[in-house]
Design a protein around this motif. Structure first.
Motif, PDB file in Angstrom:
ATOM      1  N   ASN A 411      81.379 -63.789 -69.104  1.00  0.00           N
ATOM      2  CA  ASN A 411      80.994 -62.402 -69.411  1.00  0.00           C
ATOM      3  C   ASN A 411      81.014 -62.104 -70.902  1.00  0.00           C
ATOM      4  N   GLU A 412      81.642 -62.957 -71.670  1.00  0.00           N
ATOM      5  CA  GLU A 412      81.651 -62.776 -73.124  1.00  0.00           C
ATOM      6  C   GLU A 412      80.521 -63.568 -73.763  1.00  0.00           C
ATOM      7  N   SER A 414      77.624 -64.292 -72.600  1.00  0.00           N
ATOM      8  CA  SER A 414      76.317 -63.645 -72.491  1.00  0.00           C
ATOM      9  C   SER A 414      76.175 -62.572 -73.574  1.00  0.00           C
ATOM     10  N   CYS A 415      77.255 -61.936 -73.985  1.00  0.00           N
ATOM     11  CA  CYS A 415      77.196 -60.908 -75.034  1.00  0.00           C
ATOM     12  C   CYS A 415      76.987 -61.561 -76.405  1.00  0.00           C
ATOM     13  N   GLN A 418      73.458 -62.406 -77.139  1.00  0.00           N
ATOM     14  CA  GLN A 418      72.545 -61.286 -77.365  1.00  0.00           C
ATOM     15  C   GLN A 418      72.326 -61.024 -78.842  1.00  0.00           C
ATOM     16  N   LYS A 419      73.362 -61.374 -79.637  1.00  0.00           N
ATOM     17  CA  LYS A 419      73.323 -60.993 -81.063  1.00  0.00           C
ATOM     18  C   LYS A 419      72.342 -61.823 -81.860  1.00  0.00           C
TER      19      LYS A 419
END
Ligand code: LLP
Length: 419
Positions: A411-412, A414-415, A418-419
């Motif tokens: 879950n981290e 995937s974040c 995104q950047k």
């Protein structure tokens, strides 16, 4: 030694499964449950309650593994849930919603919706605001919410203060003096149907006098309700029956059943029970391996591969769990050991001041971990949670795979991407 484990030719068995072999095949740490013990626990309670119209609702929070929930469901058990997540867990094993109750002081809208849409047996109401909130949501949905009011009887359960719930100073339930007023209010609400009365005074209760005192208060309330023409169908007496962790003596279930008969029997209503620990506590062990040992002038330490993130009870409540050395059980060169985990906190211990003979690579069993063991475990220190295994006769199956590092970071990650 415990009743759960047996020993043959220097090997320890749970039912007919060799624990050293399971440890080799699955690795440590792992939780292992005995199906036979679970069945025995359930049968013992059912037998004690024979003659009492009752429904056992297993407290999901004590152990929420789906295979274990499924087993209870097959036995005919219902479920006591305390969150949307637990409600969804019991949905995923196709539990009978007519046997599901929903407790907890702070149910949110989403959770209430899950309960309403699945038509659960009962919401146990803990405040006037919650009652009004549930009525509003039910009205919006054109549904009716079945409710009980959880009464706080102001009775001391004489247990650890963190798990005592029936005193005025605890956040739980509605004061017994206000209960009648709230029942009258509930009776006037359009989308509420009154089903029962509820109370749960705490956990790991070893003095049954506390149950007696609480049930008597509930009985008085039922009489008062009836004089106001409010009639209920069931009496939910909660869970809380203690088990013996350190040779504590626990009154018998026959005694418990007799208390129910004496205090509540005259009403001829269905009794709902919400036991957790009693049904699963002694059926589970945590297997762990000694990584290293070291001594100082004061004591010795065995650093094992499980920690407070795997079993939180010793750190949180200073709880005692028996620890058995499955590798060197016979030697008598004993020293005073603290059995500790690898986590960077002094509070990370599983047992303190145990006179044992512990050596590097020894396999240990921490007993009576079936309840509030895995279910309270966490990923602190980025430690993957342990595997869970169910033993049945001479075979065993994995009922939860050991977590992998990837599970922990997905879950981290995937974040990050995104950047
Ligand atoms: N019903 C309600 C509303 C509860 O809050 C609980 C437990 C139960 C039933 C089940 O109680 P049991 O029969 O298992 O005693 N983490 C603690 C125990 C917390 C109990 C919380 N409520 C521990 O490890 O000792």
């Amino acid at each position: 030694m415990s009743n759960l484990l047996s020993k043959e030719f220097n090997h320890f068995y749970l039912e007919d499964c060799n624990l050293n072999k399971i440890a080799e095949e699955i690795g440590t740490p792992c939780y292992i449950y005995s199906k036979k013990q679970i069945l025995e626990n359930y049968a013992r309670l059912s037998e004690a309650l024979a003659g009492i119209d009752h429904l056992i609702c297993f407290a999901v929070k004590s152990n929420s593994n789906l295979s274990i929930l499924k087993l209870f469901s097959e036995l005919g058990s219902g479920f006591d849930t305390v969150s949307g997540g637990e409600l969804l867990r019991v949905q995923s094993i196709n539990a009978d919603n007519n046997k599901v109750v929903f407790s907890g002081v702070g149910k949110n809208e989403d959770e209430i919706l899950i309960g309403l849409r699945n038509g659960i047996h009962c919401f146990n109401i803990e405040s006037e605001q919650e009652l009004l909130f549930i009525n509003k949501i039910a009205k919006d949905q054109n549904l009716t919410a079945n409710i009980s009011i959880r009464v706080n009887p102001n009775v001391d359960a004489k247990t650890h203060p963190y798990i005592s719930t029936g005193l005025k100073e605890n956040k739980f339930g509605i004061d017994q003096l206000d209960a009648l007023k709230i029942y009258k209010q509930a009776a006037s609400l359009s989308n509420i149907s009154i089903k029962g009365i509820d109370c749960h005074i705490g956990s790991q209760i070893t003095s049954f006098q506390s149950f007696n005192d609480a049930f008597k208060i509930i009985a008085e309330l039922i009489i008062n309700l009836e004089s106001e023409n409010i009639f209920i169908e069931h009496i939910d007496i909660g869970g809380g029956i203690g088990i013996s962790y350190e040779n504590e003596s626990i009154p018998s279930l026959t005694e418990y059943a007799q208390i129910i008969r004496n205090t509540l029997g005259a009403f001829n209503k269905k009794i709902i029970l919400e036991p957790g620990r009693l049904l699963i506590g002694n059926a589970g062990i945590l297997l762990t391996k000694v990584q290293f040992t070291k001594d100082n002038q004061l004591k010795s330490f065995a650093i094992v591969d499980s920690a407070m993130n795997d079993l939180m009870r010793p750190s949180l409540y200073n709880a005692y769990h028996k620890i058995i050395n499955l590798t060197h059980s016979d030697q008598n060169i004993n020293k005073l050991f603290d059995i500790v985990g690898p986590i960077c906190e002094t509070g990370d211990f599983l047992g303190k001041d145990r006179t044992m003979n512990l050596n590097q690579n020894d396999l240990l069993a921490i007993l009576d971990c079936g309840a509030y063991g895995f279910s309270m475990s966490s990923n602190y220190n980025t430690r993957p949670r342990a595997a869970e295994i169910m033993v049945d006769g001479n075979s065993y199956s994995i009922i939860r795979h050991r977590e992998r590092f990837e599970d922990l970071i997905k879950n981290e990650l995937s974040c990050l991407n995104q950047k």
